[in-house]
Design an enzyme around this catalytic site. Structure first.
Site, PDB file in Angstrom:
ATOM      1  N   ASP A 183     -12.649   2.768 -31.611  1.00 15.97           N
ATOM      2  CA  ASP A 183     -11.541   3.331 -31.136  1.00 15.97           C
ATOM      3  C   ASP A 183     -11.852   4.239 -30.071  1.00 15.97           C
ATOM      4  O   ASP A 183     -10.783   4.934 -29.284  1.00 15.97           O
ATOM      5  CB  ASP A 183     -11.224   4.382 -32.451  1.00 15.97           C
ATOM      6  CG  ASP A 183     -10.306   3.762 -33.643  1.00 15.97           C
ATOM      7  OD1 ASP A 183      -9.821   2.542 -33.022  1.00 15.97           O
ATOM      8  OD2 ASP A 183     -10.210   4.163 -34.532  1.00 15.97           O
ATOM      9  N   ASP A 237      -5.622  -3.887 -39.177  1.00 15.83           N
ATOM     10  CA  ASP A 237      -6.520  -2.691 -39.338  1.00 15.83           C
ATOM     11  C   ASP A 237      -7.129  -2.746 -40.732  1.00 15.83           C
ATOM     12  O   ASP A 237      -6.666  -3.231 -41.607  1.00 15.83           O
ATOM     13  CB  ASP A 237      -5.634  -1.763 -38.793  1.00 15.83           C
ATOM     14  CG  ASP A 237      -6.467  -0.554 -38.348  1.00 15.83           C
ATOM     15  OD1 ASP A 237      -7.791  -0.571 -38.290  1.00 15.83           O
ATOM     16  OD2 ASP A 237      -5.941   0.418 -37.512  1.00 15.83           O
ATOM     17  N   TRP A 266     -18.660   5.467 -36.440  1.00 20.52           N
ATOM     18  CA  TRP A 266     -17.176   5.207 -35.526  1.00 20.52           C
ATOM     19  C   TRP A 266     -17.128   5.874 -34.198  1.00 20.52           C
ATOM     20  O   TRP A 266     -17.834   6.837 -33.981  1.00 20.52           O
ATOM     21  CB  TRP A 266     -16.225   5.893 -36.414  1.00 20.52           C
ATOM     22  CG  TRP A 266     -15.063   6.240 -35.892  1.00 20.52           C
ATOM     23  CD1 TRP A 266     -13.902   5.285 -35.887  1.00 20.52           C
ATOM     24  CD2 TRP A 266     -14.443   7.220 -34.991  1.00 20.52           C
ATOM     25  NE1 TRP A 266     -12.830   5.574 -35.349  1.00 20.52           N
ATOM     26  CE2 TRP A 266     -13.025   6.929 -34.581  1.00 20.52           C
ATOM     27  CE3 TRP A 266     -14.894   8.651 -34.869  1.00 20.52           C
ATOM     28  CZ2 TRP A 266     -12.234   7.706 -33.591  1.00 20.52           C
ATOM     29  CZ3 TRP A 266     -13.914   9.408 -33.697  1.00 20.52           C
ATOM     30  CH2 TRP A 266     -12.774   8.829 -33.411  1.00 20.52           C
TER      31      TRP A 266
HETATM   32  C1  DGJ Z   1      -7.272   2.687 -36.237  1.00 15.27           C
HETATM   33  C2  DGJ Z   1      -7.492   1.739 -35.257  1.00 15.27           C
HETATM   34  O1  DGJ Z   1      -8.575   1.645 -34.503  1.00 15.27           O
HETATM   35  C3  DGJ Z   1      -6.637   2.438 -33.871  1.00 15.27           C
HETATM   36  O2  DGJ Z   1      -6.709   1.583 -32.839  1.00 15.27           O
HETATM   37  C4  DGJ Z   1      -5.022   2.487 -34.567  1.00 15.27           C
HETATM   38  O3  DGJ Z   1      -4.669   1.337 -34.713  1.00 15.27           O
HETATM   39  C5  DGJ Z   1      -5.109   3.669 -35.783  1.00 15.27           C
HETATM   40  N1  DGJ Z   1      -6.038   3.036 -36.708  1.00 15.27           N
HETATM   41  C6  DGJ Z   1      -3.899   3.797 -36.338  1.00 15.27           C
HETATM   42  O4  DGJ Z   1      -3.650   4.076 -37.688  1.00 15.27           O
END
Ligand code: DGJ
Length: 755
Positions: free
Chosen positions: A550, A480, A201
Site C-alpha cells: 500500500d 483484496d 504493512w
Molecule cells: C487495501 C489495498 O491494499 C488498497 O490498495 C485498497 O484496495 C484498499 N485496501 C481498499 O480498501
C-alpha cells in the site's frame, strides 16, 4: 537436460541437470539421507563415502545391534521424531495409543518424465514432459501402514528443484498428522548467512541478513496468510556472496497460509533447513485410506550470486507457476481510483478519471473499494457483491460499457474473504464469520473473516462473484484481503478437526480462485492483502500479479521492490505512480522518480490526472510511451539488482531483454550528499561484444555515447549527479535534489570491431 541417475545397488539417486546435483541414498537401515546438494558433479557408482558413521559421543542414541548408527549424526531427507534425532523432525504422527514414534523406511522409487500437478493446491507444472524429471521415493512405516512419498522434480533449464510429500494412511486405524514439512534438507556445514524478507504493512520484504549460529533461526506466520511480516522465502549464502558472485541456496514456499521456514544448526555444524505448514495448532485427521498432500517447496542453488539465483526463481514463476493466457504476456498499464477518490465517487467522476488516463495511453481502468452493497465507508458492505445503489445507480454494466467505449478495459475490486457486520450477508449468516463460540470477536478495519473452510460459504461467494462478473465486461479483478484470522474456530467441525482450520481456509481461497478462472479463463487477477500481505508463490499460481504494498512512496518502494525482486519477477509486482505529498509518508518526490520506480513492475497510476499540470500530463504521456516500448523487456527480460537502496544514498537496478539487445537501467538518488563523489555503476547481463548506445532521461555526461557491453559491465556506466550546493550554470549536470532519478536506455547499435 534433467535426469535422475539411479544406482540400484547402492540405492542412490542423483538428480542433475548439468548445473546442479542433488544426491540422496537409502542407507542400510532404510533411512533416506542427503549426500550432496550443490554445483553439478559427475556421477559415480557409489557416493556412500559421504555418509560417515564414525563413533561420536556417548550421549547419543544408537540403533540396537549397530553401535555406530546414530540418527543424530546423519543428514536426513525426511527426519522423524523420537528415535535418536533430537533436531526438528519433518513429520510427526500421533497414533491411537498416543505414541508419536514412527519408523519410515525406504520401500521403492519411480522416475517419470515431466511432473504431475496437485488437485487442490498450487504447484509447478511443466509445459512439455522433457522440461523436468520427477523422482518419487516411497517410505513406509510397517507397523502403521503409513506411506510417505517424497516427490522431487528437477527442471532441465533451471537451478530449481521442487519438493513435497504425500502422506497416506493405508492402515486400519485413524492417525493424526501433527507435522508435515514440505522440505527438509541437511547441509554438511553451517557457514551460511540467512537472508529473510521481513517487514510490516507499508514496508514489506526488506532483506535482513544474519550469520547462522547454533540453534534455530526461523521466520513464520500464524496469521492465516503468509503475511507482511515475513515472506515465505529465504536465502542461505556463503558469507561473501553478493549479487554477482558466490554460492547461495534459495528456499521458497508455494503456499499462502501459515508457514514455518527455519534453519537449525546442530552441535556438529550440520544445518537443517525446513519449510512447510506451520505445525503450531496444526493437527490433521488422517483416516484409514486418507492422504495428505503437503504444499510444494522450491529450492534453488547458484554459485554465481543472488542475481543468478533470482533468474532461476523468476523463470520458474513465469514459466511453471503462472498459468493461462497471462503467462508470459505483458501486463496492461492500469489506472486505479483508490488514492484518487477513496469512497468519494460516482459514475461520471470515474469515467472522467478514466478518460484522462486513456488520453495518455493507459489501458485498463480499475474501480477499487466502495462500489458495492452499502459501502458508504469501511464499516459496511463487505459480503454484498452487488452495485452500491447510491454511487452507481445505473449499475456496473453501464459503467463498464462506458469505460470500454473509451477503448479501455474495465477491472473491479473485491474482498471475497471478508464480511462487515453491517451487511445483508452477515445479517443472514452471522455464523459464517469465523468466531469461537462464547468469545468476543476481534475485528480488523471493521472486518470479520468468513469461514472459507466451509464449502457452503465459498459457494455463496462464488455465486455472487460469478453473477457479477457475468453481468459486465470485467477483464481484471483486484482480490483484496485486509485482515488476518483471529478467534479461529471452525463451527462446522468437531474438536478433533479444529487443527485443520487454517489449512482448510487457504484451500477454500484457492478453490474459489480456481473456480473463477475456470469460469472466466481470461480474467487477470491481481492479488492484494492490505498491500503485500500475501505475496507468495502460491498466490501467483492464480493471480499473475500481486499488489506489492500500500506504500506508493517512490523511496519506500525502492526498498520494497528491491527485496521483492529477489524471488519474484517484475511482471508479478504491482506498482503505481501516485500523487504527492504521498499518502503514506507525506514525502514529495519528483514525478519522474515515481515513474522510474513503478516502471520496474506491472506499472500503472493511482491518481487523478486532472489534478496534474499540463506539463505533468505530458510527462505522464511520455512515461506511458516509454513503458509501452520497453514493456516486453521489463516483463520478460532478466532483472539485475546493481546497488541496494538500504543506506538511503543511491540505488540502481536494470533489466535486459533476453536477446541482450535492449536494456533499461533505473538509477536513483535517495538523500543527496553535498560535494559527493563521482560514481559509476557496473551493468550486468549485456553481450560483451555488442556496442550499445546509452541515452539518459536526465542530465548525464555520457548520454548519446556508445560503449561496448564489456566496458559497461567491467568499467561501469558513469552515473555521477550534479553536486548539491551548485547553483547551476557552472556544472553541465545542472542542479540536484533529494529523491532524484534517471533512466539509462541502453540499445544495441552493432557488433564491436575486433582486430
Ligand atoms: C487495501 C489495498 O491494499 C488498497 O490498495 C485498497 O484496495 C484498499 N485496501 C481498499 O480498501
Amino acid at each position: 537436460m534433467a535426469s535422475v541417475i539411479v544406482h540400484e545397488q547402492s540405492k542412490q539417486f542423483h538428480l542433475t541437470n548439468g548445473s546442479v546435483s542433488y544426491i540422496i541414498q537409502a542407507d542400510k537401515q532404510g533411512k533416506l539421507l542427503n549426500l550432496y546438494y550443490g554445483s553439478a558433479v559427475p556421477d559415480r557408482d557409489d557416493f556412500s563415502y559421504l555418509v560417515e558413521y564414525q563413533h561420536r559421543s556417548t550421549a547419543t542414541c544408537r540403533k540396537e545391534g549397530d553401535l555406530l548408527y546414530s540418527l543424530e549424526h546423519l543428514r536426513q531427507e525426511y527426519p522423524e521424531y523420537g528415535t535418536g534425532d533430537y533436531r526438528r523432525p519433518a513429520i510427526i504422527v500421533t497414533q491411537p495409543n498416543g505414541s508419536k514414534i514412527t519408523d519410515l523406511q525406504y520401500s521403492s522409487y519411480t522416475v517419470s518424465k515431466g511432473k504431475p500437478s496437485f488437485e487442490h493446491l498450487p504447484s509447478t507444472y511443466v509445459n512439455d514432459d522433457d522440461e523436468a524429471v520427477t523422482l518419487d521415493v516411497t517410505l513406509r512405516d510397517q507397523m502403521l501402514s503409513l506411506i510417505v512419498v517424497l516427490h522431487y522434480t528437477i527442471f532441465s533449464n533451471s537451478p530449481i528443484i521442487a519438493r513435497s510429500a504425500t502422506i497416506t494412511n493405508q492402515g486400519t486405524q485413524g492417525l493424526v498428522l501433527n507435522r508435515a514439512m514440505s522440505l527438509s534438507l541437511d547441509l554438511p556445514d553451517c557457514r551460511y548467512d540467512m537472508t529473510d524478507f521481513i517487514g510490516a504493512w507499508a514496508r514489506e520484504r526488506h532483506p535482513q541478513r544474519h550469520g547462522l549460529h547454533t540453534g534455530i533461526q526461523a521466520i513464520e506466520s500464524l496469521r492465516g496468510a503468509s503475511g507482511h511480516f515475513a515472506n515465505p522465502t529465504a536465502l542461505f549464502s556463503r558469507p561473501g556472496t553478493d549479487e554477482i558472485a558466490g554460492e547461495a541456496i534459495g528456499l521458497a514456499f508455494e503456499y499462502s497460509g501459515d508457514f514455518d521456514l527455519h534453519a537449525e544448526v546442530d552441535s556438529f555444524d550440520v544445518t537443517r533447513l525446513q519449510i512447510g505448514i506451520n505445525d503450531f495448532n496444526f493437527f490433521w485427521q488422517l483416516d484409514p485410506g486418507a492422504s495428505f498432500q503437503t504444499p510444494e517447496a522450491l529450492i534453488g542453488y547458484t554459485s554465481e550470486g543472488f542475481n543468478d539465483l533470482s533468474h532461476g526463481f523468476h523463470d520458474v514463476v513465469r514459466n511453471n507457476i503462472i498459468r493461462g493466457p497471462w503467462k508470459n504476456k505483458e501486463r496492461p498499464i492500469l489506472i486505479n481510483n483508490w488514492e484518487a477518490t477513496y469512497f468519494d465517487f460516482d459514475e461520471d467522476k470515474l469515467v472522467a478519471i478514466a478518460q484522462r488516463a486513456h488520453d495518455v495511453g493507459v489501458e485498463l481502468f480499475v474501480l477499487d473499494d466502495g462500489w458495492f452493497g452499502a459501502r458508504n465507508n469501511d464499516k459496511a458492505g463487505l459480503g454484498d457483491w452487488t452495485p452500491n445503489a447510491d454511487r452507481l445507480p445505473n449499475g456496473l454494466t453501464r459503467l463498464a460499457r462506458r469505460i470500454n467505449d473509451l477503448g479501455m478495459q474495465f477491472g473491479l475490486w473485491f474482498e471475497p474473504e471478508m464480511v462487515n457486520k453491517d451487511s445483508d450477508l452477515f445479517r443472514a449468516h452471522p455464523e459464517w464469520a469465523l468466531h469461537t463460540p462464547g468469545r468476543a470477536m476481534s475485528h480488523g478495519r471493521n472486518e470479520y473473516v468468513l469461514n472459507f473452510a466451509d464449502n457452503e460459504v465459498v459457494d455463496n461467494i462464488y455465486e455472487q462473484m460469478y453473477s457479477l462478473l457475468s453481468s459486465a465486461n470485467i477483464a481484471y479483478i483486484k482480490w483484496d484481503m485486509n485482515r488476518f484470522i483471529s478467534e479461529g474456530y471452525d463451527i462446522t467441525r468437531d474438536a478433533a478437526h479444529q487443527g485443520e482450520l487454517f489449512h482448510r481456509y487457504i484451500l477454500g481461497v484457492y478453490s474459489l480462485m480456481e473456480r473463477l478462472l475456470q469460469a472466466f479463463p481470461d480474467l487477470l487477477i491481481e492479488s492484494c492483502a492490505s498491500g503485500g500481505g500475501r505475496f507468495d508463490m502460491g498466490m501467483l499460481h492464480y493471480s499473475p500479479q500481486i499488489w506489492c504494498s500500500d506504500d506508493t512512496d517512490a523511496v519506500e518502494r525502492l526498498n520494497i521492490q528491491y527485496g521483492t525482486s529477489v524471488f519474484y519477477p517484475l511482471a508479478s509486482m504491482g506498482s503505481h505512480v501516485s500523487i504527492t505529498p504521498n499518502h503514506q509518508t507525506g514525502r514529495v518526490t519528483p514525478l519522474r522518480t515515481r515513474s522510474n520506480v513503478a516502471m520496474f513492475g506491472t506499472f500503472g497510476y493511482e491518481l487523478d490526472l486532472g489534478k496534474l499540470s499540463d506539463e505533468e500530463v505530458d510527462e505522464v504521456r511520455r512515461q506511458v510511451r516509454l513503458f509501452q516500448d520497453y514493456r516486453k523487456v521489463i516483463h520478460r527480460g532478466d532483472f539485475y539488482r546493481l546497488l541496494a537502496p538500504y543506506d538511503n544514498r543511491k540505488a540502481a537496478w536494470m533489466v535486459v531483454s533476453s536477446d541482450r539487445r535492449r536494456a533499461l537501467v533505473g538509477d536513483y538518488k535517495i538523500l543527496l550528499k553535498p560535494n559527493s563523489p563521482y560514481t559509476r555503476v557496473r551493468l550486468c547481463g549485456l553481450d560483451p561484444q555488442t556496442v550499445y548506445s546509452v541515452t539518459c532521461t536526465g542530465p548525464s555526461t555520457i548520454s548519446g555515447k556508445h560503449f561496448s557491453g564489456v566496458e559497461l559491465m567491467r568499467i561501469g556506466l558513469v552515473d555521477t549527479d550534479a553536486s548539491s550546493g551548485e547553483m547551476g550554470g557552472v556544472n553541465p549536470l545542472g542542479t540536484t535534489e533529494d529523491f532524484d532519478s534517471k533512466l539509462f536506455i541502453v540499445e544495441a547499435v552493432g557488433e564491436q570491431q575486433t582486430e
